[in-house]
Design an enzyme around this catalytic site. Structure first.
Site, PDB file in Angstrom:
ATOM      1  N   GLY A 195       0.816  -1.204   0.000  1.00 13.41           N
ATOM      2  CA  GLY A 195       0.000   0.000   0.000  1.00 13.41           C
ATOM      3  C   GLY A 195       0.849   1.253   0.000  1.00 13.41           C
ATOM      4  N   SER A 196       0.402   2.264   0.731  1.00  9.06           N
ATOM      5  CA  SER A 196       1.035   3.582   0.691  1.00  9.06           C
ATOM      6  C   SER A 196       2.144   3.716   1.727  1.00  9.06           C
ATOM      7  CB  SER A 196      -0.022   4.666   0.945  1.00  9.06           C
ATOM      8  OG  SER A 196      -0.438   4.647   2.308  1.00  9.06           O
ATOM      9  N   VAL A 199       0.679   4.830   5.306  1.00  2.38           N
ATOM     10  CA  VAL A 199       0.161   3.761   6.163  1.00  2.38           C
ATOM     11  C   VAL A 199       1.292   2.836   6.606  1.00  2.38           C
ATOM     12  CG1 VAL A 199      -1.414   1.780   6.261  1.00  2.38           C
ATOM     13  CG2 VAL A 199      -2.119   3.884   5.110  1.00  2.38           C
ATOM     14  N   GLU A 217       5.630  -3.363   0.430  1.00  2.00           N
ATOM     15  CA  GLU A 217       5.657  -3.071  -1.008  1.00  2.00           C
ATOM     16  C   GLU A 217       4.890  -1.784  -1.172  1.00  2.00           C
ATOM     17  OE1 GLU A 217       4.811  -2.003  -4.215  1.00  2.00           O
ATOM     18  OE2 GLU A 217       3.294  -3.592  -4.346  1.00  2.00           O
TER      19      GLU A 217
END
Length: 511
Positions: A195-196, A199, A217
């Protein structure tokens, strides 16, 4: 929290069931792991049409993209784990060294325990169930947290997992921030998050409190260099496909182009031709273009497009309510442009002209390490120069997007684009503890190892140095330095005599 979300108070019970499942020892059995992998493969195969429907609902994804980019790749991950789990799980002997050979050194591959996999919205199958295959193959029990943004696909995963897989081995937690926040309070054998970066920092901070290892990732702004030696028609076709597939919502999508000025005009001409052949005069009516995941994300992309100081040469239209962003090409983009401020994650392609490959390399190296770097060139020396002079999670010449699915290659980022790997054997290794073991026979004390015991004497120190002596290579610019000779011959003879003596003693004692 939606009505279909997992109640936060149930999460502890779900985790306890997974702890119990792991403690039962059943996942240590490789054949049992293979059975679970078979079931996971059939979960995908038998419900392929339903997943095509949910991906269309969540992302407006065309069937071809759903099949080619996600479902087939996920099944391939499961198949690879199933075919290789026995080989991957076997203990391994380290390289031979005489000093340690008689201690029978081994590397055992053991599961890390109960692990947590948190998936993204853009690839809700491949980035969730692909790592799941590696985690099952490694012998773990797993909590899955699909993205709440891809809600139709998350619902289907939550429905099917307990029908196909042992609920003490794999469980699904649905929901958003409250559920994720609760999950990361617990210690895990490993956390895998896609994700980002924002986060990831929250998850990484929480994981640090329990010393839980993590794999991230995280994507980023992956650049593409278009060299003067490139096949421009090929480059235009492949780059525009990779930028617009899944409406640009791919972590390895080309984010921006660095095009050599001397080929900029002919390359843009090729891009225009490809654009028309792909999407026609009205891309909004194309059946080959996905939609943005949410109106909020569409509005974010619209803001980036509205604020660009570059020249929009195709596209530019955004319908926030319909989650539609037209494939958009923007030329003459500067380093400080809005389109360069963050990962675009949409079908918007900025073009930055550069005077040389060296300038492109300098530009890339001035930014965070990307998840992948692309170079389009026919000149071998140019490709090698770009690969050798930059740092990125992956590096690909003359194509885009495909490398995460390449069998045998690790897929992961570096620096701000992530850490660790999630595919194939590399994914299996992520969820595996490599446990070092020795089995030291007592007779070794009769040769050299007894010298380690008190009382310490100069003679014992001298004897130990004979066993563990070493020879450094010469310093650069100096002649070789003669060091003490290792007494391998004596050590070998004594070890072999002791081994034979121990064997004879054992046999005589049993006769």
């Amino acid at each position: 929290m939606s009505s279909s979300s997992t109640p936060v108070e149930e999460i502890s019970k779900i985790r306890e069931a997974l702890v119990k499942g792991f403690a039962s020892g059943k996942t240590k059995n490789v054949q049992y792991r293979k059975e679970q992998l078979i079931h996971l493969g059939y979960l995908l195969h038998e419900n392929r049409d339903r997943f095509v429907e949910t991906l269309a609902t969540d992302l407006g994804r065309p069937t071809l993209e759903a099949d080619f980019l996600e479902i087939n790749g996920t099944i391939s991950e499961v198949q690879e784990a199933y075919k290789n789990v026995e080989k991957w799980s076997k203990p391994e002997s380290p390289p031979f060294t005489l000093n340690w050979f008689f201690m029978r050194p081994k590397i055992r591959r053991e599961p890390k325990g109960v692990v947590l996999i948190i998936g993204p919205f853009n690839f809700p199958l491949w980035c969730l169930l692909g790592p799941l295959a590696g985690a099952i193959a490694a012998g773990n029990t797993v909590a899955l947290k699909p993205s709440e943004m891809s809600s139709a696909t998350a619902d289907l995963i939550a429905e099917l997992i307990p029908k196909y897989l042992d609920p003490e081995v794999v469980s699904v937690v649905k929901g958003g921030i409250p559920q994720t926040s609760k999950l990361i309070e617990y210690p895990w054998g490993h956390i895998c998050y896609t994700g980002s970066q924002r986060v990831a920092k929250i998850i990484g901070t929480a994981a640090a409190q329990s010393l839980t290892p993590v794999t991230f990732e995280l994507g980023g702004k992956s650049p593409v260099i278009v060299d003067k030696s490139a096949d421009l028609k090929l480059a235009a076709r492949r780059i525009l496909w990779g930028k617009c597939a899944n409406a640009g919502q791919i972590c390895v999508a080309p984010d921006y182009l660095l095009v050599l000025r001397e080929v900029e005009e002919p390359f843009i001409k090729e891009l225009r031709a490809v654009y028309n052949s792909y999407f026609g005069a009205n891309p909004a009516k194309s059946d080959s273009l996905s939609r943005i995941i949410s109106p909020q994300h569409a509005a974010r992309i619209k803001k980036l497009v509205d604020e660009t100081k570059g020249n929009i040469i195709t596209g530019g239209e955004v319908d926030v309510d319909q989650r539609y962003v037209a494939p958009t090409i923007v030329r003459d983009v500067a380093n400080d442009d809005s389109l360069m401020s963050e990962e675009i994650f949409g079908p918007v392609l900025p073009i930055i002209p550069v005077d040389s490959v060296d300038e492109a390399i300098k530009f890339i190296n001035s930014r965070d390490h990307p998840l992948v770097l692309y170079i389009f060139a026919q000149d071998r020396k140019v490709k090698e120069k770009v690969f050798a002079s930059t740092n990125s999670g992956g590096a690909v010449a003359n194509d885009v997007v495909l490398h995460p699915a390449a069998a045998g290659l690790p897929f992961g980022g570096v620096g701000a684009s992530g850490s660790g790997y999630t595919t194939g054997k590399w994914g299996f290794n992520t969820f595996t503890h490599f446990r070092a073991t020795l089995d030291v026979p007592g007779w070794l004390d009769k040769i050299a190892l007894s010298h380690r015991f008190p009382p310490y004497t100069d003679k014992k120190l001298a004897d130990l140095k004979k066993v563990v002596s070493y020879k450094l290579p010469p310093r650069p610019g100096t002649h070789a330095v003669t060091a003490s000779k290792r007494r391998w011959g004596l050590w070998t003879l004594l070890a072999l005599l002791a081994a034979v003596g121990a064997l004879l003693k054992k046999r005589l004692g049993s006769s």
